[in-house]
Design an enzyme around this catalytic site. Structure first.
Site, PDB file in Angstrom:
ATOM      1  CB  ILE A  17      -1.308  -0.161   0.648  1.00 56.85           C
ATOM      2  CG1 ILE A  17      -2.171  -0.994   0.988  1.00 56.85           C
ATOM      3  CG2 ILE A  17      -1.851   1.113   1.465  1.00 56.85           C
ATOM      4  CD1 ILE A  17      -2.895  -1.794   2.471  1.00 56.85           C
ATOM      5  CG  ASP A  36      10.278   0.188   3.909  1.00 55.68           C
ATOM      6  OD1 ASP A  36       8.875  -0.198   3.435  1.00 55.68           O
ATOM      7  OD2 ASP A  36      10.703  -1.280   4.510  1.00 55.68           O
ATOM      8  CG  ASP A  63      13.397   0.273  12.478  1.00 56.49           C
ATOM      9  OD1 ASP A  63      11.328   0.497  13.205  1.00 56.49           O
ATOM     10  OD2 ASP A  63      13.428  -0.819  13.183  1.00 56.49           O
ATOM     11  CB  VAL A  64       7.612   3.680  11.882  1.00 61.49           C
ATOM     12  CG1 VAL A  64       7.972   4.514  10.517  1.00 61.49           C
ATOM     13  CG2 VAL A  64       7.694   2.771  11.710  1.00 61.49           C
ATOM     14  CG  ASN A  90       1.202   2.057   4.524  1.00 59.62           C
ATOM     15  OD1 ASN A  90       0.127   1.706   3.816  1.00 59.62           O
ATOM     16  ND2 ASN A  90       2.563   1.820   4.057  1.00 59.62           N
ATOM     17  CE1 TYR A 155      -2.448  -5.590  11.510  1.00 62.72           C
ATOM     18  CE2 TYR A 155      -4.820  -6.198  11.138  1.00 62.72           C
ATOM     19  CZ  TYR A 155      -3.459  -5.371  10.500  1.00 62.72           C
ATOM     20  OH  TYR A 155      -3.739  -5.080   8.836  1.00 62.72           O
ATOM     21  CE  LYS A 159      -2.775  -1.769  11.197  1.00 64.68           C
ATOM     22  NZ  LYS A 159      -1.996  -1.028  10.445  1.00 64.68           N
ATOM     23  CB  THR A 190      -0.249  -5.382   0.393  1.00 63.84           C
ATOM     24  OG1 THR A 190      -0.470  -6.362   1.151  1.00 63.84           O
ATOM     25  CG2 THR A 190      -1.081  -4.816  -0.314  1.00 63.84           C
ATOM     26  CG  LEU A 192       1.286  -7.571   5.640  1.00 64.33           C
ATOM     27  CD1 LEU A 192       1.626  -6.685   6.933  1.00 64.33           C
ATOM     28  CD2 LEU A 192      -0.397  -7.692   5.565  1.00 64.33           C
TER      29      LEU A 192
HETATM   30  N1  LIG Z   1      -3.046  -5.658   2.474  1.00 67.98           N
HETATM   31  C1  LIG Z   1      -4.345  -6.447   3.211  1.00 67.98           C
HETATM   32  O1  LIG Z   1      -4.751  -6.100   3.131  1.00 67.98           O
HETATM   33  C2  LIG Z   1      -3.576  -4.723   4.431  1.00 67.98           C
HETATM   34  C3  LIG Z   1      -5.624  -3.919   4.747  1.00 67.98           C
HETATM   35  C4  LIG Z   1      -5.731  -3.218   6.016  1.00 67.98           C
HETATM   36  C5  LIG Z   1      -5.030  -2.932   6.647  1.00 67.98           C
HETATM   37  N2  LIG Z   1      -3.666  -2.947   6.048  1.00 67.98           N
HETATM   38  C6  LIG Z   1      -2.464  -2.057   6.948  1.00 67.98           C
HETATM   39  O2  LIG Z   1      -2.152  -1.787   5.578  1.00 67.98           O
HETATM   40  C7  LIG Z   1      -0.286  -0.921   6.226  1.00 67.98           C
HETATM   41  C8  LIG Z   1       0.027  -2.059   4.703  1.00 67.98           C
HETATM   42  O3  LIG Z   1       0.274  -3.170   4.768  1.00 67.98           O
HETATM   43  P1  LIG Z   1       0.936  -4.306   3.065  1.00 67.98           P
HETATM   44  O4  LIG Z   1       0.013  -4.411   2.933  1.00 67.98           O
HETATM   45  O5  LIG Z   1       0.859  -3.069   2.380  1.00 67.98           O
HETATM   46  O6  LIG Z   1       2.191  -4.288   3.627  1.00 67.98           O
HETATM   47  P2  LIG Z   1       3.540  -5.223   2.955  1.00 67.98           P
HETATM   48  O7  LIG Z   1       3.745  -5.646   3.972  1.00 67.98           O
HETATM   49  O8  LIG Z   1       3.534  -5.484   1.318  1.00 67.98           O
HETATM   50  O9  LIG Z   1       4.207  -3.486   2.793  1.00 67.98           O
HETATM   51  C9  LIG Z   1       5.115  -2.749   3.738  1.00 67.98           C
HETATM   52  C10 LIG Z   1       5.496  -2.171   3.908  1.00 67.98           C
HETATM   53  O10 LIG Z   1       6.183  -1.492   4.958  1.00 67.98           O
HETATM   54  C11 LIG Z   1       7.631  -1.748   5.722  1.00 67.98           C
HETATM   55  N3  LIG Z   1       8.001  -2.084   7.388  1.00 67.98           N
HETATM   56  C12 LIG Z   1       7.458  -3.152   8.198  1.00 67.98           C
HETATM   57  N4  LIG Z   1       7.631  -2.811   9.303  1.00 67.98           N
HETATM   58  C13 LIG Z   1       8.215  -1.150   9.348  1.00 67.98           C
HETATM   59  C14 LIG Z   1       9.090  -0.889   9.951  1.00 67.98           C
HETATM   60  N5  LIG Z   1       9.263  -1.194  11.401  1.00 67.98           N
HETATM   61  N6  LIG Z   1       9.866   0.632   9.373  1.00 67.98           N
HETATM   62  C15 LIG Z   1       9.569   0.982   8.700  1.00 67.98           C
HETATM   63  N7  LIG Z   1       9.131   0.037   7.629  1.00 67.98           N
HETATM   64  C16 LIG Z   1       8.638  -1.099   8.165  1.00 67.98           C
HETATM   65  C17 LIG Z   1       8.097  -3.141   5.354  1.00 67.98           C
HETATM   66  O11 LIG Z   1       9.067  -3.211   5.408  1.00 67.98           O
HETATM   67  C18 LIG Z   1       7.335  -3.223   3.526  1.00 67.98           C
HETATM   68  O12 LIG Z   1       8.088  -2.335   3.045  1.00 67.98           O
HETATM   69  C19 LIG Z   1       0.282  -1.723   6.887  1.00 67.98           C
HETATM   70  O13 LIG Z   1      -0.660  -0.567   8.322  1.00 67.98           O
HETATM   71  C20 LIG Z   1      -1.665  -3.090   7.196  1.00 67.98           C
HETATM   72  O14 LIG Z   1      -2.107  -3.307   9.016  1.00 67.98           O
HETATM   73  C21 LIG Z   1      -2.902  -4.156   4.554  1.00 67.98           C
END
Ligand SMILES: NC(=O)c1ccc[n+]([C@@H]2O[C@H](COP(=O)([O-])OP(=O)(O)OC[C@H]3O[C@@H](n4cnc5c(N)ncnc54)[C@H](O)[C@@H]3O)[C@@H](O)[C@H]2O)c1
Length: 255
Positions: A17, A36, A63-64, A90, A155, A159, A190, A192
């Protein structure tokens, strides 16, 4: 060009995302800072996008989980681009499908740290600049905040915390014209999502079932969530603050 010459930070921007958000904002004329902790994925983002956007894209290894790194990175963004108009919180992790008895409180706190405390810390460091520009914060929460999710208590709670934070911070910053909103996606295709599905009994069948949870019959793309972010970052949403936007393809309707 709906974000021409405006500056956005997206955390967790190398994949999924976050990357979708970066692509959408850059297309609309933004200066974008992609944060990231995954150096290889950040380098790939830079390689893929810099031919078109080299002067408008900044990638920072952050690193957040570290408030110190966040504070330093915010100042680097303002030093390079001169201002900040939008922060997209995000970055997040989703642990494997795990019943509560199998996830220690320490592991649960790590989920809270990365998914929620980082939202607080990034907002804490960015607000000084956002108050100057009457900017916006967009927090990427999840439909699990309101629906819950089996075997994902930590989780879903992290959220939910993002949603409460969104509403409270919106109250605190409204007088300065800073708007704060959250997006609650259901299922987005994604890395994840695919890694999480791989922890289930039959990953392929699980992905098909997950797609059908949305009456629209599919998951969202990362760019579709990026477009909701863009809407919340521009004047198109000028009367929205403290909202939790359910970007769920209708999934909650059929719950
Ligand atoms: N994919 C879904 O279906 C979905 C649904 C609802 C909410 N979300 C939320 O959307 C957000 C993004 O999810 P996504 O599916 O794109 O995940 P993803 O794993 O595909 O991408 C997440 C990115 O965040 C980075 N990251 C993780 N921890 C980090 C840290 N401590 N510091 C810096 N970077 C960090 C990872 O390296 C990765 O590049 C998340 O907060 C997730 O909870 C995702």
């Amino acid at each position: 060009m709906r974000f021409q010459d405006q500056v956005v930070i997206v955390t967790g921007a190398a994949k999924g995302i976050g990357r979708g958000c970066i692509e959408v904002f850059l297309r609309e004329g933004a200066y974008a800072s992609a944060w990231d902790r995954d150096a290889a994925a950040l380098a790939k983002l830079q390689d893929d996008l810099s031919p078109r956007y080299s002067d408008r894209l900044q990638t920072l290894l952050v690193d957040v989980a570290s408030s110190q790194q966040i504070g330093d990175a915010v100042e680097q963004v303002v030093a390079r681009f001169g201002k900040l108009n939008c922060l997209v919180n995000n970055a997040g992790i989703h642990p494997p499908d795990t019943p509560i008895e199998s996830m220690s409180p320490e592991e649960a706190m790590r989920v809270m740290q990365i998914n929620f405390a980082s939202t607080y810390a990034c907002s804490y460091h960015a607000l000084r600049h956002l108050r100057t520009t009457r900017g916006t914060i967009v927090n990427i929460s999840s439909m699990t905040a309101v629906l819950g999710q089996r075997n994902s208590t930590a989780y879903a709670a992290s959220k939910g915390a993002q949603v409460s934070f969104t509403k409270s911070l919106a109250l605190e910053t409204a007088a300065d014209g800073v708007r704060v909103n959250a997006i609650l996606p259901s299922n987005v295709d994604t890395p994840l999502m695919r890694e999480w599905a791989a922890t289930l009994a039959d990953p392929e069948a699980a992905l098909e079932r997950i797609a059908k949870l949305q009456p629209l019959g599919r998951m969202a793309s990362p760019q579709e969530i990026g477009k909701v972010c863009l809407f919340l970052a521009t004047d198109d949403s000028s009367f929205l603050t403290g909202q939790a936007i359910e970007a769920d393809g209708g999934a909650a309707l059929d719950y």
